[in-house]
Design a protein around this motif. Structure first.
Motif, short mmCIF file in Angstrom:
data_model
loop_
_atom_site.label_atom_id
_atom_site.label_comp_id
_atom_site.label_asym_id
_atom_site.label_seq_id
_atom_site.Cartn_x
_atom_site.Cartn_y
_atom_site.Cartn_z
N HIS A 1 72.00 3.03 56.83
CA HIS A 1 71.67 1.77 57.49
C HIS A 1 71.01 2.03 58.85
N ALA A 2 71.55 2.96 59.61
CA ALA A 2 70.99 3.27 60.93
C ALA A 2 69.56 3.82 60.80
N LEU A 3 69.34 4.67 59.82
CA LEU A 3 68.00 5.21 59.60
C LEU A 3 67.02 4.10 59.24
N LYS A 4 67.42 3.25 58.33
CA LYS A 4 66.54 2.15 57.91
C LYS A 4 66.21 1.24 59.09
N GLN A 5 67.20 0.93 59.90
CA GLN A 5 66.97 0.08 61.08
C GLN A 5 66.01 0.74 62.07
N ALA A 6 66.18 2.05 62.29
CA ALA A 6 65.29 2.76 63.20
C ALA A 6 63.85 2.73 62.69
N LEU A 7 63.67 2.94 61.40
CA LEU A 7 62.32 2.94 60.83
C LEU A 7 61.70 1.55 60.83
N LEU A 8 62.52 0.51 60.70
CA LEU A 8 62.01 -0.85 60.76
C LEU A 8 61.69 -1.28 62.19
N CYS A 9 62.49 -0.81 63.14
CA CYS A 9 62.28 -1.19 64.55
C CYS A 9 61.08 -0.48 65.16
N ASP A 10 60.86 0.76 64.78
CA ASP A 10 59.73 1.52 65.31
C ASP A 10 58.83 1.92 64.14
#
Length: 90
Positions: free
Chosen positions: A38-47
């Motif tokens: 989840h954290a990886l997906k959020q990081a990739l979506l945010c940046d």
């Protein structure tokens, strides 16, 4: 801890990765894999730029999610090699 390891061009080709990009290896395991995924997906979506400058080698914890993750990376045009945990006997 190594900051840079060289892989052969054949390795990049086999994994469908770009040798000109940095490679992030994400090892999820089972206990914390959902949180890490989840954290990886959020990081990739945010940046959005991260996906264009990184290759990702991602071990997911749940094999049932393998195709969903592969599709997600493809949809977001992120070069990724995704595989699930497979227990082995020694």
């Amino acid at each position: 801890l190594y900051s840079h390891l060289d892989a052969s061009p054949a390795t990049y080709e086999q994994l469908n990765l770009d040798p000109a990009k940095k490679t992030l290896f994400v090892l999820g395991g089972s206990q914390g894999s959902q949180t890490l995924n989840h954290a990886l997906k959020q990081a990739l979506l945010c940046d959005k730029d991260l996906g264009s400058i990184l290759n990702i080698i991602h071990q997911i914890g749940n094999p049932d999610q393998l195709e969903a993750w592969r599709s997600w990376y493809k949809e977001h045009t992120i070069r990724a090699y995704v595989f699930s945990y497979e227990p082995t006997c020694v």
